[in-house]
Design a protein around this motif. Structure first.
Motif, PDB file in Angstrom:
ATOM      1  N   PRO A   1       3.840   5.566 -30.318  1.00  0.00           N
ATOM      2  CA  PRO A   1       5.212   5.192 -30.275  1.00  0.00           C
ATOM      3  C   PRO A   1       5.651   6.683 -31.084  1.00  0.00           C
ATOM      4  CG  PRO A   1       4.196   3.836 -31.773  1.00  0.00           C
ATOM      5  CD  PRO A   1       3.150   4.328 -31.293  1.00  0.00           C
ATOM      6  N   LEU A   2       5.123   7.218 -32.062  1.00  0.00           N
ATOM      7  CA  LEU A   2       5.765   8.477 -32.761  1.00  0.00           C
ATOM      8  C   LEU A   2       5.164   9.769 -32.244  1.00  0.00           C
ATOM      9  CD1 LEU A   2       5.212   7.250 -36.319  1.00  0.00           C
ATOM     10  CD2 LEU A   2       7.081   7.102 -35.083  1.00  0.00           C
ATOM     11  N   LEU A   3       6.270  10.641 -31.758  1.00  0.00           N
ATOM     12  CA  LEU A   3       5.687  11.765 -31.026  1.00  0.00           C
ATOM     13  C   LEU A   3       5.534  12.729 -32.016  1.00  0.00           C
ATOM     14  CD1 LEU A   3       8.618  11.820 -28.454  1.00  0.00           C
ATOM     15  CD2 LEU A   3       6.454  11.161 -28.185  1.00  0.00           C
ATOM     16  N   THR A   4       4.504  13.623 -31.631  1.00  0.00           N
ATOM     17  CA  THR A   4       4.310  14.791 -32.703  1.00  0.00           C
ATOM     18  C   THR A   4       5.169  15.953 -32.329  1.00  0.00           C
ATOM     19  OG1 THR A   4       2.827  15.829 -30.745  1.00  0.00           O
ATOM     20  CG2 THR A   4       1.805  14.237 -32.249  1.00  0.00           C
ATOM     21  N   GLY A   5       4.929  16.976 -33.296  1.00  0.00           N
ATOM     22  CA  GLY A   5       5.848  18.168 -33.140  1.00  0.00           C
ATOM     23  C   GLY A   5       5.778  18.782 -31.786  1.00  0.00           C
ATOM     24  N   GLN A   6       4.210  18.882 -31.423  1.00  0.00           N
ATOM     25  CA  GLN A   6       4.045  19.552 -30.277  1.00  0.00           C
ATOM     26  C   GLN A   6       4.921  18.540 -29.153  1.00  0.00           C
ATOM     27  OE1 GLN A   6      -0.046  19.752 -29.484  1.00  0.00           O
ATOM     28  NE2 GLN A   6       0.065  19.847 -27.018  1.00  0.00           N
ATOM     29  N   ASP A   7       4.776  17.414 -29.191  1.00  0.00           N
ATOM     30  CA  ASP A   7       5.628  16.508 -28.023  1.00  0.00           C
ATOM     31  C   ASP A   7       7.196  16.828 -28.057  1.00  0.00           C
ATOM     32  OD1 ASP A   7       3.031  15.687 -27.013  1.00  0.00           O
ATOM     33  OD2 ASP A   7       3.174  13.832 -27.983  1.00  0.00           O
ATOM     34  N   LEU A   8       7.444  16.890 -29.238  1.00  0.00           N
ATOM     35  CA  LEU A   8       9.097  17.222 -29.468  1.00  0.00           C
ATOM     36  C   LEU A   8       9.529  18.326 -29.041  1.00  0.00           C
ATOM     37  CD1 LEU A   8       9.317  15.522 -33.107  1.00  0.00           C
ATOM     38  CD2 LEU A   8      10.161  14.594 -30.953  1.00  0.00           C
ATOM     39  N   ARG A   9       8.485  19.483 -28.827  1.00  0.00           N
ATOM     40  CA  ARG A   9       8.875  20.899 -28.344  1.00  0.00           C
ATOM     41  C   ARG A   9       8.833  20.902 -27.157  1.00  0.00           C
ATOM     42  NH1 ARG A   9       5.535  22.192 -32.834  1.00  0.00           N
ATOM     43  NH2 ARG A   9       3.830  22.605 -31.454  1.00  0.00           N
ATOM     44  N   ARG A  10       8.079  19.997 -26.249  1.00  0.00           N
ATOM     45  CA  ARG A  10       7.856  20.043 -24.719  1.00  0.00           C
ATOM     46  C   ARG A  10       9.350  20.220 -23.908  1.00  0.00           C
ATOM     47  NH1 ARG A  10       2.990  21.859 -24.701  1.00  0.00           N
ATOM     48  NH2 ARG A  10       1.366  20.608 -24.813  1.00  0.00           N
ATOM     49  N   PRO A  11      10.421  19.075 -24.408  1.00  0.00           N
ATOM     50  CA  PRO A  11      11.582  19.154 -23.439  1.00  0.00           C
ATOM     51  C   PRO A  11      12.102  21.053 -23.505  1.00  0.00           C
ATOM     52  CG  PRO A  11      11.693  17.411 -24.464  1.00  0.00           C
ATOM     53  CD  PRO A  11      10.299  18.060 -25.421  1.00  0.00           C
ATOM     54  N   MET A  12      12.161  21.551 -24.647  1.00  0.00           N
ATOM     55  CA  MET A  12      12.593  22.890 -24.703  1.00  0.00           C
ATOM     56  C   MET A  12      11.699  23.906 -23.856  1.00  0.00           C
ATOM     57  SD  MET A  12      12.138  26.034 -27.296  1.00  0.00           S
ATOM     58  CE  MET A  12      10.545  25.167 -27.660  1.00  0.00           C
ATOM     59  N   GLN A  13      10.410  23.748 -23.860  1.00  0.00           N
ATOM     60  CA  GLN A  13       9.571  24.425 -23.179  1.00  0.00           C
ATOM     61  C   GLN A  13       9.711  24.464 -21.660  1.00  0.00           C
ATOM     62  OE1 GLN A  13       6.091  23.203 -24.806  1.00  0.00           O
ATOM     63  NE2 GLN A  13       5.782  24.856 -26.645  1.00  0.00           N
ATOM     64  N   ILE A  14       9.842  23.092 -21.312  1.00  0.00           N
ATOM     65  CA  ILE A  14      10.060  22.853 -19.915  1.00  0.00           C
ATOM     66  C   ILE A  14      11.502  23.425 -19.445  1.00  0.00           C
ATOM     67  CG2 ILE A  14      10.073  21.113 -18.400  1.00  0.00           C
ATOM     68  CD1 ILE A  14       8.098  19.452 -19.769  1.00  0.00           C
ATOM     69  N   ARG A  15      12.358  23.017 -20.318  1.00  0.00           N
ATOM     70  CA  ARG A  15      13.501  23.585 -19.935  1.00  0.00           C
ATOM     71  C   ARG A  15      13.683  25.108 -19.687  1.00  0.00           C
ATOM     72  NH1 ARG A  15      16.605  21.903 -24.493  1.00  0.00           N
ATOM     73  NH2 ARG A  15      15.946  23.875 -25.624  1.00  0.00           N
ATOM     74  N   ARG A  16      12.808  25.924 -20.422  1.00  0.00           N
ATOM     75  CA  ARG A  16      12.809  27.439 -20.432  1.00  0.00           C
ATOM     76  C   ARG A  16      12.177  27.717 -19.192  1.00  0.00           C
ATOM     77  NH1 ARG A  16      10.327  30.036 -25.361  1.00  0.00           N
ATOM     78  NH2 ARG A  16      10.722  31.840 -24.148  1.00  0.00           N
ATOM     79  N   ILE A  17      11.089  27.041 -18.578  1.00  0.00           N
ATOM     80  CA  ILE A  17      10.466  27.348 -17.443  1.00  0.00           C
ATOM     81  C   ILE A  17      11.347  27.013 -16.397  1.00  0.00           C
ATOM     82  CG2 ILE A  17       8.401  26.438 -16.002  1.00  0.00           C
ATOM     83  CD1 ILE A  17       6.994  26.047 -18.865  1.00  0.00           C
TER      84      ILE A  17
END
Length: 179
Positions: free
Chosen positions: A59-75
């Motif tokens: 249930p707790l997201l890692t820092g890596q998972d929390l960065r995914r929306p920003m990375q996908i948005r840029r792509i």
């Protein structure tokens, strides 16, 4: 229709590397005065899909998972530029962030994101290995720190819904629509 599929395992830097590379290759070139200031005609029938493994399935997201929306948005924005339809990038970026964040927070297993440009529409679609829970547009209080994602989707998208466990929305590929 052209489809590009990208799979990101657990490498924390892979999506960031893709985002930087795609942003670089999708920038309009300058210096050629015969084409400067003009855009090529938008391509249509284009699609890409990202499948991303979570760093943690709890249930707790890692820092890596929390960065995914920003990375996908840029792509996503890099693909819009590559396809010649950058006018809708602000709305696509916002809705991509909201939908991908919801999938990481409320889904389980890998998350997939798909964006398609056809005719004058861009369609975003997000899902996870486990079906997402029932979606309800919330009416949060001013002090609530979350709960506004689907309100934004509802206000900005032309249409949205759930199909086969995936949340989707469509937007015009033209200029930004204001709320």
């Amino acid at each position: 229709m052209s489809l590009v599929r990208l799979y990101a395992a657990t490498s924390p830097d892979l999506l960031e590397d893709w985002a930087m590379a795609l942003t670089a290759i999708s920038r309009p070139t300058t210096g050629d005065t015969s084409t400067e200031g003009r855009r090529s005609a938008p391509s249509t029938g284009q699609s890409f899909e990202l499948c991303i493994a979570r760093a943690s399935d709890g249930p707790l997201l890692t820092g890596q998972d929390l960065r995914r929306p920003m990375q996908i948005r840029r792509i996503a924005c890099a693909f819009l530029n590559k396809w010649g339809v950058p006018d809708c990038a602000a709305n696509v970026a916002l809705l991509t962030s909201e939908l991908v964040t919801n999938a990481f927070q409320h889904g389980r297993g890998s998350v997939s994101f798909r964006m398609t440009h056809a005719d004058s529409l861009v369609e975003l679609s997000v899902g996870s290995d486990a079906p997402l829970p029932a979606l309800v547009v919330q009416n949060p209080d001013e002090t609530d720190q979350s709960g506004r994602g689907l309100m934004l989707v509802d206000a900005i998208a032309e249409a949205w819904g759930v199909h086969d466990g995936r949340v989707w929305c469509t937007l015009p590929s033209g200029p930004v629509r204001t709320m």
